[in-house]
Design a protein around this motif. Structure first.
Motif, PDB file in Angstrom:
ATOM      1  N   ASP A  90      55.394 -17.082 131.023  1.00 34.12           N
ATOM      2  CA  ASP A  90      56.686 -17.104 131.707  1.00 34.12           C
ATOM      3  C   ASP A  90      57.522 -15.858 131.442  1.00 34.12           C
ATOM      4  N   GLY A  91      57.111 -15.018 130.495  1.00 29.87           N
ATOM      5  CA  GLY A  91      57.894 -13.841 130.137  1.00 29.87           C
ATOM      6  C   GLY A  91      58.852 -14.129 129.003  1.00 29.87           C
ATOM      7  N   HIS A  92      59.394 -13.063 128.400  1.00 31.66           N
ATOM      8  CA  HIS A  92      60.242 -13.214 127.211  1.00 31.66           C
ATOM      9  C   HIS A  92      61.685 -12.782 127.421  1.00 31.66           C
ATOM     10  N   ASP A  93      62.007 -12.125 128.525  1.00 30.67           N
ATOM     11  CA  ASP A  93      63.374 -11.678 128.831  1.00 30.67           C
ATOM     12  C   ASP A  93      63.954 -10.757 127.764  1.00 30.67           C
ATOM     13  N   LEU A  94      63.107 -10.046 127.056  1.00 25.85           N
ATOM     14  CA  LEU A  94      63.544  -9.057 126.077  1.00 25.85           C
ATOM     15  C   LEU A  94      63.232  -7.662 126.618  1.00 25.85           C
ATOM     16  N   PRO A  95      63.919  -6.625 126.111  1.00 20.14           N
ATOM     17  CA  PRO A  95      63.663  -5.285 126.640  1.00 20.14           C
ATOM     18  C   PRO A  95      62.269  -4.752 126.314  1.00 20.14           C
ATOM     19  N   HIS A  96      61.630  -5.288 125.266  1.00 14.21           N
ATOM     20  CA  HIS A  96      60.288  -4.857 124.883  1.00 14.21           C
ATOM     21  C   HIS A  96      59.468  -6.069 124.477  1.00 14.21           C
ATOM     22  N   ASN A  97      58.167  -6.017 124.733  1.00 17.05           N
ATOM     23  CA  ASN A  97      57.280  -7.128 124.401  1.00 17.05           C
ATOM     24  C   ASN A  97      57.187  -7.296 122.879  1.00 17.05           C
ATOM     25  N   PRO A  98      57.558  -8.464 122.331  1.00 16.62           N
ATOM     26  CA  PRO A  98      57.548  -8.643 120.880  1.00 16.62           C
ATOM     27  C   PRO A  98      56.173  -8.966 120.303  1.00 16.62           C
ATOM     28  N   PHE A  99      55.174  -9.221 121.153  1.00 14.33           N
ATOM     29  CA  PHE A  99      53.901  -9.753 120.649  1.00 14.33           C
ATOM     30  C   PHE A  99      53.275  -8.884 119.569  1.00 14.33           C
ATOM     31  N   ASN A 100      53.121  -7.584 119.833  1.00 10.37           N
ATOM     32  CA  ASN A 100      52.410  -6.784 118.829  1.00 10.37           C
ATOM     33  C   ASN A 100      53.261  -6.483 117.604  1.00 10.37           C
ATOM     34  N   ALA A 101      54.545  -6.808 117.634  1.00 10.63           N
ATOM     35  CA  ALA A 101      55.378  -6.676 116.437  1.00 10.63           C
ATOM     36  C   ALA A 101      55.192  -7.858 115.496  1.00 10.63           C
ATOM     37  N   LEU A 102      54.539  -8.918 115.978  1.00  9.48           N
ATOM     38  CA  LEU A 102      54.324 -10.103 115.144  1.00  9.48           C
ATOM     39  C   LEU A 102      53.113  -9.941 114.234  1.00  9.48           C
ATOM     40  N   ILE A 103      52.161  -9.128 114.645  1.00 13.33           N
ATOM     41  CA  ILE A 103      50.906  -8.969 113.894  1.00 13.33           C
ATOM     42  C   ILE A 103      50.956  -7.607 113.217  1.00 13.33           C
ATOM     43  N   THR A 104      51.585  -7.548 112.054  1.00 12.15           N
ATOM     44  CA  THR A 104      51.781  -6.269 111.366  1.00 12.15           C
ATOM     45  C   THR A 104      51.692  -6.461 109.854  1.00 12.15           C
ATOM     46  N   PRO A 105      51.366  -5.419 109.107  1.00 13.37           N
ATOM     47  CA  PRO A 105      50.906  -4.124 109.610  1.00 13.37           C
ATOM     48  C   PRO A 105      49.449  -4.221 110.054  1.00 13.37           C
ATOM     49  N   ARG A 106      49.057  -3.360 110.994  1.00 13.20           N
ATOM     50  CA  ARG A 106      47.681  -3.351 111.475  1.00 13.20           C
ATOM     51  C   ARG A 106      47.023  -2.031 111.093  1.00 13.20           C
ATOM     52  N   PRO A 107      45.817  -2.078 110.534  1.00 13.10           N
ATOM     53  CA  PRO A 107      45.110  -0.829 110.269  1.00 13.10           C
ATOM     54  C   PRO A 107      44.761  -0.153 111.588  1.00 13.10           C
ATOM     55  N   ILE A 108      44.581   1.149 111.543  1.00  6.75           N
ATOM     56  CA  ILE A 108      44.288   1.913 112.748  1.00  6.75           C
ATOM     57  C   ILE A 108      42.862   2.447 112.676  1.00  6.75           C
ATOM     58  N   ALA A 109      42.085   2.129 113.684  1.00  8.45           N
ATOM     59  CA  ALA A 109      40.745   2.696 113.816  1.00  8.45           C
ATOM     60  C   ALA A 109      40.862   3.928 114.707  1.00  8.45           C
ATOM     61  N   TRP A 110      40.613   5.107 114.141  1.00  8.60           N
ATOM     62  CA  TRP A 110      40.595   6.336 114.939  1.00  8.60           C
ATOM     63  C   TRP A 110      39.153   6.490 115.383  1.00  8.60           C
ATOM     64  N   VAL A 111      38.861   6.029 116.581  1.00 14.45           N
ATOM     65  CA  VAL A 111      37.482   5.881 117.036  1.00 14.45           C
ATOM     66  C   VAL A 111      36.989   7.174 117.684  1.00 14.45           C
ATOM     67  N   SER A 112      35.908   7.708 117.139  1.00 14.41           N
ATOM     68  CA  SER A 112      35.284   8.885 117.741  1.00 14.41           C
ATOM     69  C   SER A 112      33.989   8.475 118.427  1.00 14.41           C
ATOM     70  N   THR A 113      33.794   9.040 119.612  1.00  9.91           N
ATOM     71  CA  THR A 113      32.609   8.764 120.418  1.00  9.91           C
ATOM     72  C   THR A 113      32.237  10.043 121.158  1.00  9.91           C
ATOM     73  N   GLN A 114      31.128   9.990 121.856  1.00 11.55           N
ATOM     74  CA  GLN A 114      30.813  11.038 122.823  1.00 11.55           C
ATOM     75  C   GLN A 114      30.063  10.409 123.983  1.00 11.55           C
ATOM     76  N   ASP A 115      30.168  11.039 125.151  1.00 13.44           N
ATOM     77  CA  ASP A 115      29.471  10.478 126.299  1.00 13.44           C
ATOM     78  C   ASP A 115      28.027  10.978 126.327  1.00 13.44           C
ATOM     79  N   ALA A 116      27.294  10.578 127.335  1.00 19.95           N
ATOM     80  CA  ALA A 116      25.876  10.931 127.414  1.00 19.95           C
ATOM     81  C   ALA A 116      25.654  12.429 127.550  1.00 19.95           C
ATOM     82  N   ASN A 117      26.700  13.167 127.991  1.00 21.65           N
ATOM     83  CA  ASN A 117      26.598  14.616 128.124  1.00 21.65           C
ATOM     84  C   ASN A 117      27.115  15.360 126.897  1.00 21.65           C
ATOM     85  N   GLY A 118      27.530  14.611 125.862  1.00 15.53           N
ATOM     86  CA  GLY A 118      27.996  15.235 124.630  1.00 15.53           C
ATOM     87  C   GLY A 118      29.471  15.561 124.582  1.00 15.53           C
ATOM     88  N   VAL A 119      30.264  15.116 125.576  1.00 14.42           N
ATOM     89  CA  VAL A 119      31.713  15.345 125.550  1.00 14.42           C
ATOM     90  C   VAL A 119      32.340  14.400 124.528  1.00 14.42           C
TER      91      VAL A 119
END
Length: 201
Positions: A7-36
């Motif tokens: 139904d929505g929250h009627d707040l200026p910003h979505n509070p959902f991801n502020a509820l699950i904190t602190p969250r570790p950060i995965a800095w994910v490195s990948t490359q495509d099939a062409n090596g980019v």
């Protein structure tokens, strides 16, 4: 306050991801099939098992130049591998550069001025100066409810730990102050720890 997400929250910003904190950060490195090469941070991330060691991160949203999901997801579908790099506080500005939505042929290592090296157990780049990097072989990609919401799961096949992060035989997070995601555009760092003995020990 109570609200139903449908139904929505009627707040200026979505509070959902502020509820699950602190969250570790995965800095994910990948490359495509062409090596980019690609490097992108994800804060829906965690370890899921010890033996064998396994991890997961979630990819949400889309990019105009990908048919489904983001570059990391597309690259993992192509190659079956990825590397999770731990983010320290001194790398916060470089990490923030890599949050930008670049074309899929742009190398975020170059854009953020970061040095990459090849992983040992998989064909994938890793971040040289990361406090730790986990080389991963994808085991599952799980589609979630909603559009372009995916969980990527992997087995850790190799682990790099920076020597200066080791203290008395332990990987000590206070030596580098890991960056954590809070809600909205807010972050934090781990700069103190304490120990609790379990009641049955």
């Amino acid at each position: 306050m109570f609200y139903k997400p449908a139904d929505g929250h009627d707040l200026p910003h979505n509070p959902f991801n502020a509820l699950i904190t602190p969250r570790p950060i995965a800095w994910v490195s990948t490359q495509d099939a062409n090596g980019v090469r690609n490097l992108a941070p994800y804060s829906f991330f965690n370890g899921t098992a010890y033996t064998p060691p396994q991890v997961m991160f979630a990819s949400t949203g889309t990019k105009a130049d990908q048919t489904e999901g983001k570059d990391s997801l597309a690259n993992i579908r192509e190659t079956g591998v990825f590397c999770i790099n731990v983010v320290e506080e001194t790398m916060r500005d470089a990490m923030n550069v890599s949050t930008a939505i670049f074309d899929k042929d742009v190398d975020e290592f170059d854009r953020a001025g970061l040095e990459a090296a090849q992983c040992d157990t998989i064909a994938c780049p890793r971040l040289v100066r990361a406090p730790a990097s986990m080389e991963c072989r994808m085991t599952q990609i799980v589609e979630q409810l909603g559009e372009n919401n995916f969980i990527i799961m992997g087995e850790v096949t190799g682990i790099h730990m920076r020597n200066d992060c080791m203290v008395d035989g332990k990987f000590d997070v206070t030596t580098f102050r890991p960056l954590a995601r809070l809600g909205y555009r807010d972050y934090s760092v781990v700069d103190n720890t304490f120990t609790l003995a379990r009641p049955d020990e």
